[in-house]
Design an enzyme around this catalytic site. Structure first.
Site, PDB file in Angstrom:
ATOM      1  N   ASP A 109      40.060  -3.005   5.565  1.00  0.00           N
ATOM      2  CA  ASP A 109      38.720  -2.882   6.163  1.00  0.00           C
ATOM      3  C   ASP A 109      37.689  -2.316   5.192  1.00  0.00           C
ATOM      4  O   ASP A 109      38.010  -1.702   4.184  1.00  0.00           O
ATOM      5  CB  ASP A 109      38.776  -1.999   7.420  1.00  0.00           C
ATOM      6  CG  ASP A 109      39.359  -0.612   7.140  1.00  0.00           C
ATOM      7  OD1 ASP A 109      40.293  -0.497   6.328  1.00  0.00           O
ATOM      8  OD2 ASP A 109      38.873   0.371   7.737  1.00  0.00           O
ATOM      9  N   GLU A 119      41.605   1.152   8.629  1.00  0.00           N
ATOM     10  CA  GLU A 119      42.092   2.414   8.056  1.00  0.00           C
ATOM     11  C   GLU A 119      41.016   3.471   8.102  1.00  0.00           C
ATOM     12  O   GLU A 119      41.308   4.648   8.306  1.00  0.00           O
ATOM     13  CB  GLU A 119      42.552   2.193   6.605  1.00  0.00           C
ATOM     14  CG  GLU A 119      43.136   3.446   5.932  1.00  0.00           C
ATOM     15  CD  GLU A 119      42.084   4.430   5.449  1.00  0.00           C
ATOM     16  OE1 GLU A 119      42.322   5.655   5.567  1.00  0.00           O
ATOM     17  OE2 GLU A 119      41.017   4.012   4.980  1.00  0.00           O
ATOM     18  N   GLU A 120      39.762   3.056   7.916  1.00  0.00           N
ATOM     19  CA  GLU A 120      38.686   4.039   7.731  1.00  0.00           C
ATOM     20  C   GLU A 120      38.490   4.943   8.940  1.00  0.00           C
ATOM     21  O   GLU A 120      38.021   6.049   8.794  1.00  0.00           O
ATOM     22  CB  GLU A 120      37.372   3.350   7.343  1.00  0.00           C
ATOM     23  CG  GLU A 120      37.394   2.700   5.957  1.00  0.00           C
ATOM     24  CD  GLU A 120      37.506   3.695   4.792  1.00  0.00           C
ATOM     25  OE1 GLU A 120      37.534   4.914   5.040  1.00  0.00           O
ATOM     26  OE2 GLU A 120      37.584   3.232   3.638  1.00  0.00           O
TER      27      GLU A 120
HETATM   28 ZN   LIG Z   1      37.959   5.149   2.541  1.00  0.00          ZN
HETATM   29 ZN   LIG Z   2      40.468   3.805   1.364  1.00  0.00          ZN
END
Ligand SMILES: [Zn+2]
Ligand SMILES: [Zn+2]
Length: 388
Positions: A80, A137-138
Protein backbone atom coordinates in the site's frame (compact mmCIF):
# COMPACT_ATOMS: atom_id res chain seq x y z
CA UNK A 1 24.91 -21.82 -8.53
CA UNK A 2 25.19 -18.52 -6.56
CA UNK A 3 26.82 -16.75 -9.52
CA UNK A 4 24.00 -17.96 -11.75
CA UNK A 5 21.50 -16.34 -9.36
CA UNK A 6 23.36 -13.03 -9.52
CA UNK A 7 23.33 -13.20 -13.33
CA UNK A 8 19.64 -14.06 -13.43
CA UNK A 9 18.82 -11.10 -11.19
CA UNK A 10 20.90 -8.81 -13.40
CA UNK A 11 19.05 -10.05 -16.48
CA UNK A 12 15.66 -9.43 -14.87
CA UNK A 13 16.58 -6.02 -13.46
CA UNK A 14 15.56 -3.70 -16.34
CA UNK A 15 12.07 -5.23 -16.35
CA UNK A 16 11.85 -4.99 -12.58
CA UNK A 17 12.82 -1.32 -12.61
CA UNK A 18 10.13 -0.67 -15.19
CA UNK A 19 7.62 -2.46 -12.94
CA UNK A 20 8.72 -0.46 -9.91
CA UNK A 21 8.33 2.85 -11.74
CA UNK A 22 4.89 1.91 -12.97
CA UNK A 23 3.83 0.99 -9.42
CA UNK A 24 5.33 4.23 -8.15
CA UNK A 25 3.37 6.28 -10.65
CA UNK A 26 0.12 4.57 -9.68
CA UNK A 27 0.04 4.29 -5.88
CA UNK A 28 -3.06 3.01 -4.10
CA UNK A 29 -4.11 3.34 -0.46
CA UNK A 30 -4.63 0.41 1.90
CA UNK A 31 -7.50 -1.92 0.90
CA UNK A 32 -7.87 -0.04 -2.39
CA UNK A 33 -4.85 -1.66 -4.10
CA UNK A 34 -6.90 -3.20 -6.90
CA UNK A 35 -4.71 -2.21 -9.85
CA UNK A 36 -1.60 -3.17 -7.89
CA UNK A 37 -3.09 -6.52 -6.87
CA UNK A 38 -4.10 -7.17 -10.50
CA UNK A 39 -0.52 -6.65 -11.68
CA UNK A 40 0.87 -8.89 -8.95
CA UNK A 41 -1.65 -11.68 -9.62
CA UNK A 42 -1.03 -11.48 -13.37
CA UNK A 43 2.72 -11.82 -13.00
CA UNK A 44 2.50 -14.66 -10.47
CA UNK A 45 0.13 -16.43 -12.84
CA UNK A 46 2.46 -15.93 -15.78
CA UNK A 47 5.29 -17.37 -13.68
CA UNK A 48 3.24 -20.54 -13.19
CA UNK A 49 2.30 -20.10 -9.56
CA UNK A 50 -1.10 -20.86 -8.12
CA UNK A 51 -2.64 -17.55 -7.22
CA UNK A 52 -5.31 -16.56 -4.74
CA UNK A 53 -6.52 -12.98 -4.95
CA UNK A 54 -8.75 -10.96 -2.62
CA UNK A 55 -7.23 -12.52 0.48
CA UNK A 56 -8.11 -10.23 3.38
CA UNK A 57 -9.49 -7.62 0.99
CA UNK A 58 -6.90 -6.77 -1.65
CA UNK A 59 -4.17 -9.21 -0.65
CA UNK A 60 -2.65 -11.67 -3.11
CA UNK A 61 -1.01 -15.02 -2.33
CA UNK A 62 1.18 -16.88 -4.81
CA UNK A 63 2.13 -20.47 -4.06
CA UNK A 64 4.89 -22.50 -5.63
CA UNK A 65 4.22 -26.07 -4.55
CA UNK A 66 7.05 -28.31 -5.67
CA UNK A 67 5.10 -31.49 -4.94
CA UNK A 68 8.12 -32.79 -3.01
CA UNK A 69 8.10 -32.89 0.75
CA UNK A 70 10.03 -30.15 2.46
CA UNK A 71 9.61 -27.02 4.52
CA UNK A 72 7.36 -24.06 3.75
CA UNK A 73 8.92 -20.64 3.42
CA UNK A 74 6.70 -17.57 3.44
CA UNK A 75 7.93 -14.29 1.95
CA UNK A 76 5.82 -11.25 2.77
CA UNK A 77 5.72 -7.87 1.03
CA UNK A 78 3.41 -4.96 1.79
CA UNK A 79 1.79 -3.16 -1.14
CA UNK A 80 0.00 0.00 0.00
CA UNK A 81 0.82 3.69 -0.42
CA UNK A 82 0.22 6.77 1.71
CA UNK A 83 -2.12 9.78 1.43
CA UNK A 84 0.84 12.08 0.72
CA UNK A 85 0.98 14.43 -2.30
CA UNK A 86 4.31 13.64 -3.95
CA UNK A 87 6.88 16.44 -4.25
CA UNK A 88 9.79 14.42 -5.65
CA UNK A 89 11.06 15.43 -9.06
CA UNK A 90 11.05 11.88 -10.40
CA UNK A 91 9.84 11.56 -13.99
CA UNK A 92 7.53 8.80 -12.75
CA UNK A 93 6.22 10.73 -9.73
CA UNK A 94 2.63 10.09 -8.74
CA UNK A 95 0.05 12.69 -9.64
CA UNK A 96 -3.00 11.06 -8.08
CA UNK A 97 -2.57 12.61 -4.61
CA UNK A 98 -1.21 9.44 -3.03
CA UNK A 99 2.39 8.33 -2.88
CA UNK A 100 4.62 5.33 -2.38
CA UNK A 101 6.48 7.35 0.25
CA UNK A 102 7.52 4.31 2.27
CA UNK A 103 9.08 2.22 -0.51
CA UNK A 104 6.41 -0.47 -0.73
CA UNK A 105 6.66 -0.21 -4.53
CA UNK A 106 10.21 -1.53 -4.04
CA UNK A 107 8.98 -4.30 -1.73
CA UNK A 108 6.46 -5.54 -4.31
CA UNK A 109 9.13 -5.45 -7.01
CA UNK A 110 11.71 -7.40 -5.01
CA UNK A 111 9.27 -10.10 -3.90
CA UNK A 112 7.88 -10.48 -7.43
CA UNK A 113 11.40 -10.61 -8.86
CA UNK A 114 12.28 -13.41 -6.46
CA UNK A 115 9.01 -15.25 -7.18
CA UNK A 116 9.64 -15.17 -10.92
CA UNK A 117 13.23 -16.30 -10.54
CA UNK A 118 12.34 -19.14 -8.18
CA UNK A 119 9.40 -20.34 -10.25
CA UNK A 120 11.91 -20.92 -13.04
CA UNK A 121 14.02 -23.05 -10.71
CA UNK A 122 11.19 -25.13 -9.27
CA UNK A 123 13.00 -28.37 -10.12
CA UNK A 124 15.76 -27.52 -7.65
CA UNK A 125 13.36 -27.03 -4.74
CA UNK A 126 11.50 -29.26 -2.30
CA UNK A 127 8.63 -28.03 -0.16
CA UNK A 128 6.52 -24.95 -0.65
CA UNK A 129 7.11 -21.29 -1.28
CA UNK A 130 4.36 -18.87 -0.34
CA UNK A 131 4.51 -15.24 -1.44
CA UNK A 132 2.21 -12.97 0.52
CA UNK A 133 1.41 -9.54 -0.90
CA UNK A 134 -0.23 -7.72 1.96
CA UNK A 135 -2.49 -4.67 1.74
CA UNK A 136 -2.93 -1.88 4.28
CA UNK A 137 0.30 -2.03 6.23
CA UNK A 138 0.31 1.71 6.88
CA UNK A 139 -2.63 1.49 9.25
CA UNK A 140 -1.68 -2.02 10.39
CA UNK A 141 -4.92 -3.71 9.35
CA UNK A 142 -3.83 -5.76 6.34
CA UNK A 143 -1.91 -8.55 8.07
CA UNK A 144 -4.77 -9.18 10.48
CA UNK A 145 -7.22 -9.27 7.57
CA UNK A 146 -5.14 -11.81 5.63
CA UNK A 147 -4.64 -13.96 8.71
CA UNK A 148 -8.39 -13.89 9.39
CA UNK A 149 -8.71 -15.09 5.80
CA UNK A 150 -6.53 -18.13 6.69
CA UNK A 151 -3.22 -17.18 5.06
CA UNK A 152 -1.33 -18.72 7.98
CA UNK A 153 -3.58 -21.69 8.70
CA UNK A 154 -3.76 -22.64 5.01
CA UNK A 155 0.02 -22.80 4.64
CA UNK A 156 1.53 -23.31 8.13
CA UNK A 157 4.86 -21.68 7.25
CA UNK A 158 8.00 -22.99 8.96
CA UNK A 159 9.72 -19.67 8.45
CA UNK A 160 8.55 -16.23 7.38
CA UNK A 161 10.80 -13.51 6.06
CA UNK A 162 10.41 -10.02 4.70
CA UNK A 163 12.31 -6.80 4.27
CA UNK A 164 11.78 -3.09 4.61
CA UNK A 165 14.02 -0.93 2.49
CA UNK A 166 15.51 1.82 4.60
CA UNK A 167 16.53 5.16 3.16
CA UNK A 168 18.64 6.21 6.12
CA UNK A 169 21.09 3.35 5.61
CA UNK A 170 23.60 3.25 2.79
CA UNK A 171 22.84 1.00 -0.14
CA UNK A 172 24.83 -2.17 0.43
CA UNK A 173 24.06 -2.35 4.15
CA UNK A 174 21.67 -5.03 5.37
CA UNK A 175 20.38 -4.59 8.92
CA UNK A 176 19.49 -7.80 10.73
CA UNK A 177 18.55 -7.79 14.41
CA UNK A 178 18.30 -10.94 16.47
CA UNK A 179 15.42 -9.54 18.52
CA UNK A 180 13.44 -6.29 18.29
CA UNK A 181 13.29 -4.55 14.90
CA UNK A 182 10.33 -2.18 15.15
CA UNK A 183 8.08 -1.06 18.00
CA UNK A 184 4.49 -1.87 18.74
CA UNK A 185 2.07 0.76 17.47
CA UNK A 186 -1.34 1.19 19.04
CA UNK A 187 -3.87 3.94 18.66
CA UNK A 188 -6.25 4.71 21.46
CA UNK A 189 -9.28 6.87 21.92
CA UNK A 190 -10.51 8.30 25.21
CA UNK A 191 -13.95 9.81 25.62
CA UNK A 192 -13.88 12.11 28.61
CA UNK A 193 -17.41 12.68 29.83
CA UNK A 194 -18.72 15.52 31.97
CA UNK A 195 -21.94 17.51 32.08
CA UNK A 196 -22.55 20.37 29.71
CA UNK A 197 -23.58 23.83 30.90
CA UNK A 198 -23.05 27.59 30.92
CA UNK A 199 -19.47 28.81 30.91
CA UNK A 200 -20.37 31.39 33.59
CA UNK A 201 -21.85 28.75 35.92
CA UNK A 202 -19.17 26.03 36.12
CA UNK A 203 -20.48 24.75 39.47
CA UNK A 204 -23.65 23.55 37.75
CA UNK A 205 -21.67 21.62 35.13
CA UNK A 206 -18.81 19.09 35.01
CA UNK A 207 -16.16 20.41 32.67
CA UNK A 208 -14.64 17.70 30.41
CA UNK A 209 -12.17 20.18 28.86
CA UNK A 210 -10.56 20.82 32.26
CA UNK A 211 -10.63 17.08 33.03
CA UNK A 212 -8.99 16.35 29.66
CA UNK A 213 -6.17 18.74 30.46
CA UNK A 214 -5.49 16.89 33.73
CA UNK A 215 -5.72 13.50 32.01
CA UNK A 216 -3.29 14.49 29.25
CA UNK A 217 -0.76 15.76 31.79
CA UNK A 218 -1.15 12.67 33.96
CA UNK A 219 -0.65 10.36 30.95
CA UNK A 220 2.90 11.68 30.69
CA UNK A 221 3.67 9.97 34.00
CA UNK A 222 3.17 6.52 32.46
CA UNK A 223 6.53 6.44 30.72
CA UNK A 224 8.40 8.70 33.15
CA UNK A 225 7.21 6.99 36.37
CA UNK A 226 6.04 3.47 35.52
CA UNK A 227 8.46 2.24 32.84
CA UNK A 228 12.11 1.49 33.58
CA UNK A 229 14.42 4.26 32.33
CA UNK A 230 16.31 1.83 30.07
CA UNK A 231 13.14 0.60 28.34
CA UNK A 232 11.52 2.44 25.44
CA UNK A 233 7.96 3.67 25.67
CA UNK A 234 5.98 6.48 24.07
CA UNK A 235 2.58 7.92 24.89
CA UNK A 236 1.61 10.74 22.55
CA UNK A 237 -1.73 12.51 22.55
CA UNK A 238 -2.08 13.73 18.99
CA UNK A 239 -5.69 14.89 18.89
CA UNK A 240 -8.02 16.66 21.29
CA UNK A 241 -11.50 17.25 19.98
CA UNK A 242 -14.01 19.07 22.14
CA UNK A 243 -16.15 22.10 22.83
CA UNK A 244 -18.32 24.26 20.61
CA UNK A 245 -18.02 27.82 21.93
CA UNK A 246 -15.89 29.83 24.39
CA UNK A 247 -18.78 30.25 26.83
CA UNK A 248 -20.19 26.72 26.67
CA UNK A 249 -19.09 23.83 28.85
CA UNK A 250 -19.12 20.72 26.66
CA UNK A 251 -20.65 17.34 27.44
CA UNK A 252 -17.62 15.36 26.36
CA UNK A 253 -14.16 15.58 24.83
CA UNK A 254 -12.45 13.03 22.61
CA UNK A 255 -8.72 12.44 22.99
CA UNK A 256 -6.75 10.30 20.53
CA UNK A 257 -3.18 9.16 20.80
CA UNK A 258 -0.56 6.57 20.03
CA UNK A 259 1.42 4.14 22.19
CA UNK A 260 4.80 2.64 21.22
CA UNK A 261 7.00 0.03 22.90
CA UNK A 262 9.79 -2.36 21.94
CA UNK A 263 8.49 -5.36 23.88
CA UNK A 264 5.10 -7.03 24.30
CA UNK A 265 5.46 -6.66 28.06
CA UNK A 266 5.97 -2.91 28.10
CA UNK A 267 3.24 -2.54 25.49
CA UNK A 268 0.70 -4.21 27.78
CA UNK A 269 1.89 -2.20 30.78
CA UNK A 270 1.48 1.12 28.98
CA UNK A 271 -1.93 0.26 27.54
CA UNK A 272 -3.34 -0.68 30.92
CA UNK A 273 -1.74 2.34 32.65
CA UNK A 274 -3.27 4.76 30.13
CA UNK A 275 -6.71 3.32 30.81
CA UNK A 276 -6.24 3.28 34.60
CA UNK A 277 -4.92 6.84 34.82
CA UNK A 278 -7.54 8.29 32.49
CA UNK A 279 -10.38 6.68 34.44
CA UNK A 280 -8.88 7.50 37.84
CA UNK A 281 -8.22 11.16 37.07
CA UNK A 282 -11.59 11.67 35.38
CA UNK A 283 -13.50 10.07 38.24
CA UNK A 284 -11.63 12.07 40.85
CA UNK A 285 -12.93 15.19 39.09
CA UNK A 286 -16.53 13.86 38.89
CA UNK A 287 -16.28 12.95 35.22
CA UNK A 288 -15.78 9.69 33.43
CA UNK A 289 -13.43 8.18 30.83
CA UNK A 290 -14.11 5.47 28.29
CA UNK A 291 -11.01 3.87 26.84
CA UNK A 292 -10.94 2.23 23.42
CA UNK A 293 -7.99 0.63 21.62
CA UNK A 294 -8.26 1.32 17.90
CA UNK A 295 -5.95 -0.40 15.40
CA UNK A 296 -2.62 -1.70 16.60
CA UNK A 297 0.30 -4.02 15.97
CA UNK A 298 2.69 -5.81 18.32
CA UNK A 299 6.43 -5.10 18.20
CA UNK A 300 8.37 -6.81 15.39
CA UNK A 301 10.71 -9.24 17.17
CA UNK A 302 12.88 -11.55 15.08
CA UNK A 303 13.64 -15.17 15.83
CA UNK A 304 17.41 -15.28 16.58
CA UNK A 305 17.91 -18.50 14.58
CA UNK A 306 16.16 -17.23 11.47
CA UNK A 307 17.96 -13.89 11.85
CA UNK A 308 21.39 -15.47 11.92
CA UNK A 309 20.46 -17.59 8.90
CA UNK A 310 19.50 -14.42 6.98
CA UNK A 311 22.72 -12.75 8.12
CA UNK A 312 24.66 -15.57 6.48
CA UNK A 313 22.59 -15.50 3.29
CA UNK A 314 22.81 -11.72 2.88
CA UNK A 315 26.55 -11.74 3.53
CA UNK A 316 27.07 -13.90 0.45
CA UNK A 317 25.27 -11.60 -1.98
CA UNK A 318 27.57 -9.57 -4.27
CA UNK A 319 26.94 -5.87 -3.67
CA UNK A 320 26.16 -6.34 0.02
CA UNK A 321 29.04 -4.58 1.80
CA UNK A 322 27.97 -5.06 5.37
CA UNK A 323 25.44 -7.09 7.33
CA UNK A 324 24.90 -6.18 10.95
CA UNK A 325 22.55 -5.20 13.72
CA UNK A 326 20.72 -1.90 13.34
CA UNK A 327 19.15 0.49 15.82
CA UNK A 328 15.67 -0.50 16.91
CA UNK A 329 13.24 1.87 15.22
CA UNK A 330 10.13 3.12 17.06
CA UNK A 331 7.87 2.80 14.01
CA UNK A 332 5.30 0.01 13.78
CA UNK A 333 4.76 -2.66 11.10
CA UNK A 334 2.20 -5.44 11.05
CA UNK A 335 4.82 -7.90 9.80
CA UNK A 336 4.71 -8.56 13.56
CA UNK A 337 1.46 -10.49 13.06
CA UNK A 338 3.25 -12.99 10.80
CA UNK A 339 6.41 -13.26 12.91
CA UNK A 340 4.30 -13.93 16.00
CA UNK A 341 2.87 -16.99 14.24
CA UNK A 342 6.01 -18.50 12.71
CA UNK A 343 9.72 -18.02 13.41
CA UNK A 344 10.76 -15.15 11.23
CA UNK A 345 13.08 -12.36 10.30
CA UNK A 346 12.29 -8.86 9.09
CA UNK A 347 15.44 -7.18 7.86
CA UNK A 348 16.26 -3.66 6.73
CA UNK A 349 17.79 -3.12 3.32
CA UNK A 350 19.85 0.06 2.96
CA UNK A 351 18.42 2.12 0.11
CA UNK A 352 20.22 5.44 0.11
CA UNK A 353 22.15 7.38 2.72
CA UNK A 354 21.39 9.32 5.93
CA UNK A 355 20.91 12.61 4.03
CA UNK A 356 17.90 11.46 2.03
CA UNK A 357 14.37 12.55 2.98
CA UNK A 358 12.93 10.08 5.47
CA UNK A 359 10.13 7.59 4.88
CA UNK A 360 6.64 9.15 4.64
CA UNK A 361 8.17 12.44 3.45
CA UNK A 362 6.69 13.95 0.26
CA UNK A 363 10.21 14.07 -1.24
CA UNK A 364 11.04 10.46 -0.35
CA UNK A 365 13.12 8.77 -3.07
CA UNK A 366 14.98 5.50 -2.57
CA UNK A 367 18.02 4.25 -4.43
CA UNK A 368 16.97 1.65 -7.02
CA UNK A 369 20.41 0.03 -6.64
CA UNK A 370 18.96 -1.76 -3.60
CA UNK A 371 16.45 -3.68 -5.73
CA UNK A 372 18.71 -6.46 -7.07
CA UNK A 373 20.13 -6.99 -3.58
CA UNK A 374 16.69 -7.62 -2.10
CA UNK A 375 15.69 -9.96 -4.94
CA UNK A 376 18.87 -11.95 -4.52
CA UNK A 377 18.61 -12.25 -0.73
CA UNK A 378 15.06 -13.61 -1.06
CA UNK A 379 16.05 -15.95 -3.90
CA UNK A 380 19.11 -17.31 -2.15
CA UNK A 381 17.21 -17.77 1.11
CA UNK A 382 14.61 -19.87 -0.71
CA UNK A 383 17.21 -21.86 -2.66
CA UNK A 384 19.09 -22.52 0.57
CA UNK A 385 16.08 -23.48 2.68
CA UNK A 386 14.16 -25.46 0.07
CA UNK A 387 17.09 -26.57 -1.99
CA UNK A 388 18.62 -29.01 0.47
ZN1 LIG B 1 5.34 3.42 6.17
ZN1 LIG C 1 6.63 0.82 5.12
Amino acid sequence: MPDAVTDQVADALPGLIELRRDLHENPELGFYETRTAGIIAGRLNDAGMSVKAEVGGTGVVGVLDTGRSGPTLMIRADIDALPVAELSDLPFASTNGNMHACGHDGHITMALGAAELLAGRKDELSGKLVFVFQPAEEFVEGAKAMIADDVISDHSPDRVIGLHLWNQYDTGFVGVNEATVFASADQFELTITGKGGHGALPHTAIDPVMISAQVISALQTVVSREIAPNAMGVVTVGQVIGGTAPNVIADFVTIKGTIRAFTADIREKIISAVERIAKGVAESLRGGAEFKLLNGAPPVVNDPGVASWITGIAGGVPGVDEVGAHEEVPVGDDMAEFINRAPGCYFLLGAGDPERPPHHNARFVFDEECLPLGVEIFARAALDYLGG
